[in-house]
Design a protein around this motif. Structure first.
Motif, PDB file in Angstrom:
ATOM      1  N   LYS A  55      33.180  58.069  10.977  1.00 53.18           N
ATOM      2  CA  LYS A  55      34.639  58.078  11.062  1.00 53.18           C
ATOM      3  C   LYS A  55      35.222  59.355  10.476  1.00 53.18           C
ATOM      4  O   LYS A  55      36.242  59.852  10.948  1.00 53.18           O
ATOM      5  CB  LYS A  55      35.211  56.862  10.340  1.00 53.18           C
ATOM      6  N   GLY A 194      35.638  49.817   9.055  1.00 50.11           N
ATOM      7  CA  GLY A 194      34.641  48.859   9.520  1.00 50.11           C
ATOM      8  C   GLY A 194      34.315  47.794   8.494  1.00 50.11           C
ATOM      9  O   GLY A 194      33.639  46.821   8.791  1.00 50.11           O
ATOM     10  N   ASN A 213      42.266  47.761  11.662  1.00 44.18           N
ATOM     11  CA  ASN A 213      42.611  47.171  12.944  1.00 44.18           C
ATOM     12  C   ASN A 213      42.703  45.656  12.722  1.00 44.18           C
ATOM     13  O   ASN A 213      42.564  45.173  11.594  1.00 44.18           O
ATOM     14  CB  ASN A 213      41.633  47.588  14.047  1.00 44.18           C
ATOM     15  N   GLU A 214      42.923  44.952  13.795  1.00 47.88           N
ATOM     16  CA  GLU A 214      43.177  43.519  13.668  1.00 47.88           C
ATOM     17  C   GLU A 214      42.045  42.772  12.958  1.00 47.88           C
ATOM     18  O   GLU A 214      42.283  41.983  12.041  1.00 47.88           O
ATOM     19  CB  GLU A 214      43.296  42.963  15.078  1.00 47.88           C
ATOM     20  N   SER A 215      40.790  43.037  13.386  1.00 47.18           N
ATOM     21  CA  SER A 215      39.698  42.257  12.802  1.00 47.18           C
ATOM     22  C   SER A 215      39.453  42.664  11.350  1.00 47.18           C
ATOM     23  O   SER A 215      39.118  41.836  10.511  1.00 47.18           O
ATOM     24  CB  SER A 215      38.427  42.371  13.649  1.00 47.18           C
ATOM     25  N   GLU A 216      39.647  43.953  11.065  1.00 46.91           N
ATOM     26  CA  GLU A 216      39.494  44.378   9.671  1.00 46.91           C
ATOM     27  C   GLU A 216      40.595  43.772   8.795  1.00 46.91           C
ATOM     28  O   GLU A 216      40.346  43.354   7.658  1.00 46.91           O
ATOM     29  CB  GLU A 216      39.548  45.911   9.587  1.00 46.91           C
TER      30      GLU A 216
HETATM   31  C1  LIG Z   1      37.956  47.198  14.389  1.00 50.69           C
HETATM   32  O1  LIG Z   1      37.185  48.293  13.898  1.00 50.69           O
HETATM   33  C2  LIG Z   1      35.812  48.000  13.710  1.00 50.69           C
HETATM   34  C3  LIG Z   1      35.170  49.201  13.063  1.00 50.69           C
HETATM   35  O2  LIG Z   1      35.455  50.381  13.721  1.00 50.69           O
HETATM   36  C4  LIG Z   1      35.164  47.642  15.053  1.00 50.69           C
HETATM   37  O3  LIG Z   1      33.821  47.298  14.869  1.00 50.69           O
HETATM   38  C5  LIG Z   1      35.926  46.453  15.667  1.00 50.69           C
HETATM   39  O4  LIG Z   1      35.430  46.223  16.943  1.00 50.69           O
HETATM   40  C6  LIG Z   1      37.425  46.750  15.749  1.00 50.69           C
HETATM   41  N1  LIG Z   1      38.122  45.557  16.162  1.00 50.69           N
HETATM   42  C7  LIG Z   1      39.016  45.557  17.118  1.00 50.69           C
HETATM   43  C8  LIG Z   1      39.692  44.248  17.384  1.00 50.69           C
HETATM   44  O5  LIG Z   1      39.297  46.569  17.741  1.00 50.69           O
END
Ligand SMILES: *[C@@H]1O[C@H](CO)[C@@H](O)[C@H](O)[C@H]1NC(C)=O
Ligand SMILES: *[C@@H]1O[C@H](CO)[C@@H](O)[C@H](O)[C@H]1NC(C)=O
Ligand SMILES: *[C@@H]1O[C@H](CO)[C@@H](O)[C@H](O)[C@H]1NC(C)=O
Length: 686
Positions: A55, A194, A213-216
């Motif tokens: 990154k 990540g 991002n959303e999942s993080e």
């Molecule tokens: C959020 O970022 C992580 C790390 O870069 C990645 O693995 C994941 O797929 C991303 N999630 C979304 C919903 O984009």
């Protein structure tokens, strides 16, 4: 373990954006399905692909491409502080990054660590899984906090924005954030990187924005990602992350745009439209593009609303192309998508199409190492106790746009007191400066070659000369260079009636044949750099490009060709572009050495490229471009009164400016040449 602290003098110009972070080589395997525990899967393609990643590296390059200033290889605007492994992957990533960002504070591992490695599996359905081995990203930071702080104080002095990610040790991020602020950064952005782990309070307190991002975000807030479908839920999760700190959460929501949540309120970044005709291809590095664009915009003094819009456009553009590096957009592309009159209008109109940018990016520049001996009064951090060649390399490292170093053999491999310098040590000195080694240039000493090297009447001396060239080749191989250039300074004579031209020619052909085909040199490009006249031999046995081409034919080895030196061609009364074309069209143009001079009889002045014969220089650049010349562009100049660092930088700029000029006028020039019309040629650049 305490690592060496690098000592630097303050840079003339501070970075606008600094990135302290990771660089990896990603090895990507395409598989049917991601394996589960106990599974073995075979990849769908016979081999893997590799790409530069990390990154930190992605965001540094993204920031550089979107920053509005000099651009190109003269770039000092964006700096990356990272750790490259002491391996081929480290050298390759470093070389690639050096074309776009300043690496002055990015060391190659001094303890032999490997470059960070990502194993990425991409499944048929697009799902990915990865294993990251941090290598130098984790191991190579100075253990001594105070020493690391000093290093960052030098590197981050005056930087406007700082970007961090969580792919290097937490301790290093904390120190970077603390020192970055102390040295003037007004915007510090932390990528969630990540990781789903909570960001420690000590780091949160030091940054302005944390960017998941959303999942993080879901991970950091300890909620299920599916619960984040509404804006209210995202805001609530963000508030959990900030807690009582003043940090703001900059959350990317994919097709939903972005949200910036702070204690005092919420700002929305509307989803950006895609460029006309473009479609979503691959989201890799879209987050990196978004965050880098946000940081760049804040660094330029835009407000948050404007920065969100700018970043949204950058993220959208990144989605339209495959891969990480190739998909990071340029400033022109972002401005165009926003339909904005670009502040970078000048750069956009001079630097034209992407093919010309590609051509410029492919150029490798070098400059005469010994020119760095000029104006020592301006060389402030010269180390009196180090071998002089180390100082020359260090000084060369400051020349903007110079990517490669050429060494003279044996001259640069022997200290003043006669000790040998190991090629490996020199190689490391070069890498420390973010430079690479281009070629090794053979320099015969006066004794025993006074009466000739390959043309010496004594066969024993000719054998010695061959041995010297073969050792040059060995040295080149040890340095990872793939070229050796021979300047036959003593292969000539001074008087009429002094020499037997036919036999001198024959023995010379033999010697070139022997060295070019020798085991030491066979894997290298070997070229001869003819010079018609020199103070050591008034007449050369190779007096012209024509004679040099005859030599190439007579030697008949595929790895043997010519280096055309513009100053020498001028001294021979030739038109350098014509010499270049005659050589290139036979496939034997291995190198060019660029300079200029007043071409008084017998004199090679070594003046700045294009400074005297401007049209001749434009024609040289045009000829090189027309023939797709891909070798080194080496400035063989002799600055006497100029700062040699500035002189070398200036030569690179001149060449690049000329390249853009001739590219923009290529059809007008071709038209003029087709009619042999001097008046049209004179108008071609109007
Ligand atoms: C959020 O970022 C992580 C790390 O870069 C990645 O693995 C994941 O797929 C991303 N999630 C979304 C919903 O984009
Ligand atoms: C941000 O700047 C734009 C353009 O100058 C302006 O129209 C807008 O009101 C500003 N927004 C904020 C929140 O200051
Ligand atoms: C100067 O060079 C010597 C010999 O290479 C080296 O030991 C020393 O650390 C150098 N000093 C600095 C300040 O770089």
């Amino acid at each position: 373990m305490a690592l060496l602290t690098l000592v630097h003098v303050a840079r003339a110009r501070a970075w606008t954006t600094a990135v302290v972070g990771s660089v990896n080589v990603d090895v990507i395997a395409r598989v049917g399905m991601i394996p589960r525990e106990g599974d073995t899967v075979v990849t769908r393609t016979a081999s893997t692909t590799t790409a530069m990643g990390g990154k930190g590296a992605n965001q540094a390059i993204a920031a550089s491409r979107m920053t509005c200033e000099d651009g190109g290889r003269d770039w000092r605007g964006v700096g990356f502080v990272g750790r490259f492994g002491a391996d081929a992957a480290g050298d390759a990533t470093r070389e690639a990054m050096a074309r776009e960002v300043d690496l002055e504070y990015s060391a190659r591992s001094a303890i032999g660590s490997a470059t960070g490695l990502g194993f990425v599996m991409v499944a048929n359905d697009g799902g990915t899984s990865a294993v990251v081995v941090p290598g130098a990203n984790a191991l190579d930071w100075n253990d001594d906090d105070a020493a690391l702080e000093d290093e960052f104080r030098d590197a981050l002095r005056g930087t406007a924005t700082l970007m961090l990610q969580r792919e290097i040790p937490h301790r290093v991020n904390v120190i970077a954030a603390k020192i970055g602020r102390e040295m003037g950064a007004h915007t510090i952005v932390l990528d969630a990187g990540g990781s789903h782990e909570v960001v420690d309070g000590d780091l949160l307190a030091l940054v302005d924005y944390v960017a998941p991002n959303e999942s993080e975000l879901a991970g950091m807030a300890g909620v299920d990602v599916d619960t984040l479908s509404s804006e209210e839920a995202v805001i609530e999760a963000a508030r959990k992350v900030t807690g009582t700190s003043a940090v703001k959460v900059l959350c990317t929501l994919g097709a939903r745009g972005s949200l910036l949540v702070s204690a005092s309120g919420v700002a929305r970044g509307a989803p950006s439209r895609l460029p006309d005709g473009a479609r979503e291809v691959d989201a890799t590095a879209a987050g990196d593009a978004f965050r880098a664009a946000f940081a760049v915009a804040m660094g330029e003094g835009k407000n948050e609303t404007q920065a969100l819009r700018f970043a949204g456009a950058a993220g959208a553009l990144a989605v339209t192309k495959m891969g990480a590096m190739p998909s990071l957009p340029t400033r022109r592309e972002v401005d165009a998508l926003l339909g904005e009159e670009s502040r970078c209008a000048d750069r956009a109109s001079t630097s034209t199409s992407s093919t010309i940018e590609d051509e410029l990016a492919a150029q490798h520049f070098a400059s005469r190492l010994n020119s760095m001996k000029s104006r020592l009064d301006l060389f402030l951090d010269r180390n009196e106790s180090a071998p002089e060649v180390f100082n020359l390399v260090k000084r060369m490292g400051r020349a903007r746009g110079i990517s490669h170093v050429f060494f003279n053999y044996p001259e640069h491999f022997i200290t003043k007191t006669g000790e040998e310098i190991e090629p490996e040590i020199l190689r490391r000195k070069v890498l420390e400066q973010s430079l690479r080694i281009g070629a090794v240039c053979v320099r015969f000493p006066e004794e025993p070659y006074r009466l000739g090297a390959f043309t010496n009447p004594d066969p024993a001396v000719r054998r010695l000369a061959e041995g010297l060239v073969r050792r040059s080749c060995e040295t080149a191989v040890a340095l990872d260079a793939n070229e050796v250039i021979i300047w036959p300074r003593y292969d000539g004579y001074d008087y009429y009636l002094q020499a037997d031209y036919a036999s001198a020619w024959d023995v010379m052909v033999q010697s070139y044949k022997i060295v070019a085909s020798s085991a030491e040199c066979a894997s290298l490009k070997v070229s001869v750099e003819f010079k018609p006249t020199d103070e050591k031999s008034r007449f050369s046995f190779i007096p012209s490009t024509g004679a040099a081409l005859l030599l190439v034919d007579a030697v008949g080895e595929p790895n043997f060709g010519l280096t055309i030196d513009v100053g020498h061609a001028l001294a021979a009364g030739e038109n350098p572009a014509q010499s270049i074309v005659m050589t290139a069209s036979r496939g034997r143009l291995f190198g060019v050495q660029l300079g200029d001079g007043h071409s008084r009889l017998g004199a090679e002045d070594g003046l700045m490229f294009g400074s005297v014969h401007t049209n001749a220089a434009l024609e040289i650049v045009s000829a090189l471009r027309a023939h797709g010349y891909a070798g080194f562009l080496y400035f063989d100049t002799f600055p006497l009164n100029e700062d040699p660092v500035e002189e070398a930088s200036r030569n690179v700029r001149t060449f690049r400016d000329f390249h853009k000029k001739v590219a923009a006028s290529a059809s007008a020039l071709a038209d003029a040449a087709a009619r042999r019309d001097a008046l049209r040629a004179a108008d071609a650049f109007a």
